[in-house]
Enzyme design. Sequence first.
Site, mmCIF file in Angstrom:
data_model
loop_
_atom_site.group_PDB
_atom_site.id
_atom_site.type_symbol
_atom_site.label_atom_id
_atom_site.label_comp_id
_atom_site.label_asym_id
_atom_site.label_seq_id
_atom_site.Cartn_x
_atom_site.Cartn_y
_atom_site.Cartn_z
ATOM 1 N N LYS A 98 9.870 41.264 36.279
ATOM 2 C CA LYS A 98 10.013 39.802 36.328
ATOM 3 C C LYS A 98 8.813 39.226 37.059
ATOM 4 C CE LYS A 98 12.871 36.058 38.027
ATOM 5 N NZ LYS A 98 14.224 35.629 38.411
ATOM 6 N N ARG A 141 14.847 25.761 37.167
ATOM 7 C CA ARG A 141 15.066 25.358 38.557
ATOM 8 C C ARG A 141 15.595 23.928 38.614
ATOM 9 N NH1 ARG A 141 9.694 28.492 40.967
ATOM 10 N NH2 ARG A 141 10.441 30.584 40.373
ATOM 11 N N LYS A 146 10.527 39.531 31.726
ATOM 12 C CA LYS A 146 10.686 38.082 31.845
ATOM 13 C C LYS A 146 9.467 37.464 32.518
ATOM 14 C CE LYS A 146 13.576 34.869 34.329
ATOM 15 N NZ LYS A 146 14.502 34.725 35.398
HETATM 16 N N1 LIG Z 1 16.363 34.387 40.231
HETATM 17 C C1 LIG Z 1 17.010 33.470 39.446
HETATM 18 C C2 LIG Z 1 16.564 33.300 38.050
HETATM 19 N N2 LIG Z 1 17.213 33.880 37.037
HETATM 20 C C3 LIG Z 1 16.625 33.436 35.856
HETATM 21 C C4 LIG Z 1 15.576 32.570 36.173
HETATM 22 C C5 LIG Z 1 14.687 31.827 35.212
HETATM 23 C C6 LIG Z 1 15.238 31.626 33.851
HETATM 24 C C7 LIG Z 1 14.576 30.556 33.060
HETATM 25 O O1 LIG Z 1 13.543 29.985 33.439
HETATM 26 O O2 LIG Z 1 15.110 30.262 31.986
HETATM 27 C C8 LIG Z 1 15.512 32.497 37.560
HETATM 28 C C9 LIG Z 1 14.538 31.617 38.256
HETATM 29 C C10 LIG Z 1 13.612 32.139 39.245
HETATM 30 O O3 LIG Z 1 13.450 33.347 39.412
HETATM 31 O O4 LIG Z 1 13.031 31.300 39.908
#
Ligand SMILES: NCc1[nH]cc(CCC(=O)O)c1CC(=O)O
Length: 354
Positions: A222, A232, A276
């Site tokens: 990630k 967010r 991701k």
């Molecule tokens: N940790 C939480 C999380 N789980 C999924 C996303 C992002 C998913 C999206 O942008 O669709 C995030 C945001 C982040 O890491 O700040």
Amino acid sequence: MMAIKYGRPIELREVSRRDGAAASPALDLTVRPRRNRKAEWARRMVRENVLTTDDLIWPLFLIDGNNKREQIASMPGVDRLSVDQAVREAERAMKLTIPCLALFPYTDPTLRDEEGSEATNPNNLVCQAVRAIKKEFPDIGILCDVALDPFTSHGHDGLISDGKILNDETVAVLVRQALVQAEAGCDIIAPSDMMDGRVAAIREGLDRSGLLDVQIMAYAAKYASAFYGPFRDAIGSAKTLTGDKRTYQMDSANTDEALREVDLDISEGADMVMVKPGMPYLDVVRRVKDTFAMPTFAYQVSGEYAMIAAAANNGWLDGERAMMESLLAFKRAGADGVLSYFAPKVAEKLRSQT
Ligand SMILES: NCc1[nH]cc(CCC(=O)O)c1CC(=O)O
Ligand SMILES: [Mg+2]
């Protein structure tokens, strides 16, 4: 010996020209790749990758209340849903044969604190939704994200001390978060926090509680990405987030590191791994799939969705075609499935094509 590559051997050139062909100028080509594209039936015969509803995981945003649907400005077409409405969407998913939902909460700001304590409340919004959906539709898969950001006042995924995200202390909380979700009936625990060692700790916690069948899909690779912006907004952490997540999420310049992260998560007990964001990281998806041959998923994140939706709403591109092409790209890269906010639209489109 005639070496034929892209033309016709010199010796055969003269005889190969039919009488009268001179009238229509023709290139001397033996191989014409366009033959296999001449009609839809022919294109179907040689098609290498297909997208089906089995490839889809549909992320839903939850909000407190009843009969409530709240638009998310930066994600046109995606709403925050009260639990009863999420159950209606689960029914829609069942009808569309989407195998799995992913749940994300918008936590009331009064419930957010430094430690993200609402994350371990067995009656939090996510746990309520899991129970409500499983009660009506026990046959749909439910994936729950594990990370503290929807619950912390500072918007980070872990606990903070002296401006630093604490790894081991955070992992202990994440195990408790995973356990309340699994006990509520969640099928797949998906840690998205990027703390080191969390997969092993969660696996051990689940097993000790007898939750042997609960799967883990690790957000293994990630990246610290600008493409999470609309998400967010959706969970209400955009305004409160201080700084960035670069000390725990990966540097977008790296791919060898992604392989090491995935390797670790597999050895710690991940059943499935995820890359991701999605489209900007398709090279990572391909490397991960080729290296580990594990069930590999990609997350087409909020910013990817927002770009396509915004351009489509402006009439700048054909939204439906761009949507389908973007999803097929994940299959081509080797993904076994995709988390996508387009999931219901894609499923509807696939259904109308058969
Ligand atoms: N940790 C939480 C999380 N789980 C999924 C996303 C992002 C998913 C999206 O942008 O669709 C995030 C945001 C982040 O890491 O700040
Ligand atoms: Mg890791």
